[in-house]
Design an enzyme around this catalytic site. Sequence first.
Site, mmCIF file in Angstrom:
data_model
loop_
_atom_site.group_PDB
_atom_site.id
_atom_site.type_symbol
_atom_site.label_atom_id
_atom_site.label_comp_id
_atom_site.label_asym_id
_atom_site.label_seq_id
_atom_site.Cartn_x
_atom_site.Cartn_y
_atom_site.Cartn_z
ATOM 1 C CD GLN A 147 -2.699 -1.287 2.559
ATOM 2 O OE1 GLN A 147 -3.325 -0.572 3.032
ATOM 3 N NE2 GLN A 147 -2.034 -1.811 3.692
ATOM 4 C CG HIS A 171 -2.727 2.665 -2.034
ATOM 5 N ND1 HIS A 171 -2.823 2.386 -0.618
ATOM 6 C CD2 HIS A 171 -4.088 1.956 -2.321
ATOM 7 C CE1 HIS A 171 -3.754 1.833 -0.183
ATOM 8 N NE2 HIS A 171 -4.456 1.401 -1.176
ATOM 9 C CD GLU A 177 0.263 -1.031 19.720
ATOM 10 O OE1 GLU A 177 1.024 -0.545 20.137
ATOM 11 O OE2 GLU A 177 -0.790 -1.606 20.313
ATOM 12 C CB VAL A 199 2.983 5.923 -2.270
ATOM 13 C CG1 VAL A 199 1.773 5.479 -2.517
ATOM 14 C CG2 VAL A 199 3.128 7.037 -1.134
ATOM 15 C CB CYS A 233 -0.025 15.293 -17.445
ATOM 16 S SG CYS A 233 -0.680 17.007 -18.161
ATOM 17 C CB CYS A 259 2.374 18.153 -18.359
ATOM 18 S SG CYS A 259 2.521 17.113 -19.774
ATOM 19 N N GLY A 274 3.024 -4.240 9.139
ATOM 20 C CA GLY A 274 2.758 -3.001 9.132
ATOM 21 C C GLY A 274 1.592 -2.366 8.533
ATOM 22 C CB THR A 275 -1.187 -2.709 6.750
ATOM 23 O OG1 THR A 275 -2.229 -1.975 6.505
ATOM 24 C CG2 THR A 275 -1.499 -4.051 6.930
HETATM 25 C C1 BV8 Z 1 -11.623 3.267 -3.291
HETATM 26 C C2 BV8 Z 1 -2.228 6.976 -1.107
HETATM 27 C C3 BV8 Z 1 -13.427 2.963 -5.029
HETATM 28 C C4 BV8 Z 1 -1.660 8.290 -1.184
HETATM 29 C C5 BV8 Z 1 -3.764 5.972 0.310
HETATM 30 C C6 BV8 Z 1 -14.939 0.056 1.956
HETATM 31 C C7 BV8 Z 1 -15.108 -0.118 3.228
HETATM 32 C C8 BV8 Z 1 -14.684 0.888 4.123
HETATM 33 C C9 BV8 Z 1 -14.112 2.126 3.436
HETATM 34 C C10 BV8 Z 1 -14.260 2.002 2.200
HETATM 35 C C11 BV8 Z 1 -14.564 0.961 1.365
HETATM 36 N N1 BV8 Z 1 -14.245 1.150 0.091
HETATM 37 C C12 BV8 Z 1 -13.830 2.582 -0.092
HETATM 38 C C13 BV8 Z 1 -13.487 3.045 1.070
HETATM 39 C C14 BV8 Z 1 -13.154 4.272 1.223
HETATM 40 C C15 BV8 Z 1 -11.593 4.478 1.450
HETATM 41 C C16 BV8 Z 1 -11.242 3.954 2.870
HETATM 42 O O1 BV8 Z 1 -10.769 2.568 2.896
HETATM 43 N N2 BV8 Z 1 -11.269 4.647 3.839
HETATM 44 C C17 BV8 Z 1 -10.850 4.102 5.039
HETATM 45 C C18 BV8 Z 1 -9.909 5.085 5.799
HETATM 46 C C19 BV8 Z 1 -12.111 3.934 5.943
HETATM 47 N N3 BV8 Z 1 -11.055 3.918 0.297
HETATM 48 C C20 BV8 Z 1 -10.893 4.406 -0.880
HETATM 49 O O2 BV8 Z 1 -11.310 5.536 -0.864
HETATM 50 C C21 BV8 Z 1 -9.971 3.643 -1.795
HETATM 51 N N4 BV8 Z 1 -10.831 3.770 -3.146
HETATM 52 O O3 BV8 Z 1 -12.176 2.382 -2.602
HETATM 53 O O4 BV8 Z 1 -12.079 3.432 -4.688
HETATM 54 C C22 BV8 Z 1 -14.460 4.030 -4.809
HETATM 55 C C23 BV8 Z 1 -14.182 4.982 -5.835
HETATM 56 C C24 BV8 Z 1 -15.179 5.772 -6.004
HETATM 57 C C25 BV8 Z 1 -16.169 5.946 -5.000
HETATM 58 C C26 BV8 Z 1 -16.234 5.312 -3.931
HETATM 59 C C27 BV8 Z 1 -15.361 4.132 -3.978
HETATM 60 C C28 BV8 Z 1 -8.659 4.375 -1.997
HETATM 61 C C29 BV8 Z 1 -7.789 4.124 -0.786
HETATM 62 C C30 BV8 Z 1 -6.420 4.632 -1.077
HETATM 63 C C31 BV8 Z 1 -6.062 5.826 -0.466
HETATM 64 N N5 BV8 Z 1 -4.882 6.064 -0.771
HETATM 65 N N6 BV8 Z 1 -2.501 6.223 -0.047
HETATM 66 C C32 BV8 Z 1 -0.856 8.701 0.044
HETATM 67 O O5 BV8 Z 1 -0.081 7.618 0.436
HETATM 68 O O6 BV8 Z 1 -0.851 9.950 0.236
HETATM 69 S S1 BV8 Z 1 -4.225 5.183 1.717
HETATM 70 C C33 BV8 Z 1 -2.795 5.337 2.665
HETATM 71 O O7 BV8 Z 1 -3.343 4.454 3.924
HETATM 72 C C34 BV8 Z 1 -1.412 4.636 2.416
HETATM 73 O O8 BV8 Z 1 -1.606 4.257 1.245
HETATM 74 C C35 BV8 Z 1 -1.487 3.823 3.412
HETATM 75 O O9 BV8 Z 1 -0.697 2.695 3.011
HETATM 76 C C36 BV8 Z 1 -2.737 3.161 3.607
HETATM 77 C C37 BV8 Z 1 -3.322 2.265 4.822
HETATM 78 O O10 BV8 Z 1 -2.615 2.716 5.970
HETATM 79 P P1 BV8 Z 1 -1.494 1.730 6.622
HETATM 80 O O11 BV8 Z 1 -0.558 1.504 5.706
HETATM 81 O O12 BV8 Z 1 -2.031 0.724 7.177
HETATM 82 O O13 BV8 Z 1 -0.903 2.751 7.735
HETATM 83 P P2 BV8 Z 1 -1.324 3.176 9.053
HETATM 84 O O14 BV8 Z 1 -0.642 4.339 9.699
HETATM 85 O O15 BV8 Z 1 -2.902 2.931 9.041
HETATM 86 O O16 BV8 Z 1 -0.918 1.913 10.106
HETATM 87 C C38 BV8 Z 1 0.506 1.848 10.019
HETATM 88 C C39 BV8 Z 1 0.431 0.230 11.097
HETATM 89 O O17 BV8 Z 1 1.755 0.075 11.283
HETATM 90 C C40 BV8 Z 1 -0.335 0.439 12.467
HETATM 91 O O18 BV8 Z 1 -0.914 -0.870 12.390
HETATM 92 C C41 BV8 Z 1 1.047 0.235 13.392
HETATM 93 O O19 BV8 Z 1 0.992 -0.331 14.317
HETATM 94 C C42 BV8 Z 1 1.883 -0.366 12.413
HETATM 95 N N7 BV8 Z 1 3.499 -0.021 12.776
HETATM 96 C C43 BV8 Z 1 3.944 0.699 13.454
HETATM 97 N N8 BV8 Z 1 5.269 0.822 13.514
HETATM 98 C C44 BV8 Z 1 5.652 -0.504 13.094
HETATM 99 C C45 BV8 Z 1 4.455 -1.063 12.519
HETATM 100 N N9 BV8 Z 1 4.405 -2.329 12.016
HETATM 101 C C46 BV8 Z 1 5.536 -3.084 11.921
HETATM 102 N N10 BV8 Z 1 6.730 -2.473 12.293
HETATM 103 C C47 BV8 Z 1 6.781 -1.245 12.993
HETATM 104 N N11 BV8 Z 1 8.154 -0.719 13.270
HETATM 105 ZN ZN ZN Z 2 0.275 17.052 -20.320
#
Ligand code: BV8
Ligand code: ZN
Length: 253
Positions: free
Chosen positions: A111, A129, A226, A113, A137, A158, A198-199
């Site tokens: 996930q 992602h 966690e 980037v 562009c 662009c 890590g997600t």
């Molecule tokens: C879509 C790119 C269809 C940009 C990102 C169904 C159910 C519920 C919600 C939805 C659903 N379908 C759609 C949704 C809405 C939405 C969504 O899921 N919302 C959530 C918040 C509820 N999804 C979307 O909009 C997706 N599109 O479904 O399209 C559609 C189209 C039109 C109309 C309707 C539907 C698009 C999702 C992509 C968004 N873009 N990123 C950028 O990076 O700026 S998401 C972003 O969150 C990142 O990509 C990231 O990777 C991703 C997930 O987060 P995590 O990677 O899990 O990171 P997080 O901080 O949350 O957690 C970190 C973890 O690491 C923790 O557990 C922590 O304990 C752990 N950790 C910490 N330290 C360590 C560790 N683990 C190991 N070692 C360590 N040292």
């Molecule tokens: Zn262009």
Amino acid sequence: MTQEHDPGPSPAALEAARTALAGARRIVVLTGAGISAESGIATFRDPGGLWDGFKAEDLASPAAFARDPAFVWGWYDARRVRVAAAKPNPAHRALAALERARPGAFTLVTQNVDGLHQRAGSVEPIELHGSLWLLRCTGCGSERRDLTAPLTPLPPACPRCRAIERPGVVWFGEFLPEEAFLRAEAAVEAADLVLVVGTSNLVHPAAGLVVRAIERDIPTIEVNPEPTRYAEGMTWALAGKAGVVLPSRVTDG
Ligand code: BV8
Ligand code: ZN
């Protein structure tokens, strides 16, 4: 599958997970921001995370970009600068080593980037992602890879049509790249072991891949300090940092 939840990665659970990995023929690994935490890259939802103080929609959405492209670009460029100065950590390297050790038996889906998997040696991970290093562009839709950090001018223009370019990432409300997601789904359907690192499993449809792995009742391993919302469904939920657990014995990387 039996469920083993350990307070910290117990040697027994580590050993069992490692044995399962060693015997697996089609391994799928799904990573999130946590695997880059030990490279100094803030995660999204941990305290002090990238989005502290901002709602995700404020930054990672088409509406936010339309409203204020320079503001959104400021955040993405700051991330590019931070990632460019960071290095892959032992977790990224352990997965690259596992990939080399198991040619044809390993698929990495991320996930993230940040591109740190590639810099650690992983070959063409499936980037659900998109990438910080891709510019698209808003005019002619052409895409280009660009590694400069910081970008000047900001927003970038662009080279073909001069319209402003956006980050080549998937924003909330946007569809994932279809080919990438279909490949990831197919890999999970064919997997005989899934390792989730890590997600927080909060973002869909990526999190749906984890649900599917659990539904398929194949061995599943979670590596996370966690327990996540799906920890209960995991065969092994190894509580620990990816940079400690993965190289130790899970992947003998
Ligand atoms: C879509 C790119 C269809 C940009 C990102 C169904 C159910 C519920 C919600 C939805 C659903 N379908 C759609 C949704 C809405 C939405 C969504 O899921 N919302 C959530 C918040 C509820 N999804 C979307 O909009 C997706 N599109 O479904 O399209 C559609 C189209 C039109 C109309 C309707 C539907 C698009 C999702 C992509 C968004 N873009 N990123 C950028 O990076 O700026 S998401 C972003 O969150 C990142 O990509 C990231 O990777 C991703 C997930 O987060 P995590 O990677 O899990 O990171 P997080 O901080 O949350 O957690 C970190 C973890 O690491 C923790 O557990 C922590 O304990 C752990 N950790 C910490 N330290 C360590 C560790 N683990 C190991 N070692 C360590 N040292
Ligand atoms: Zn262009």
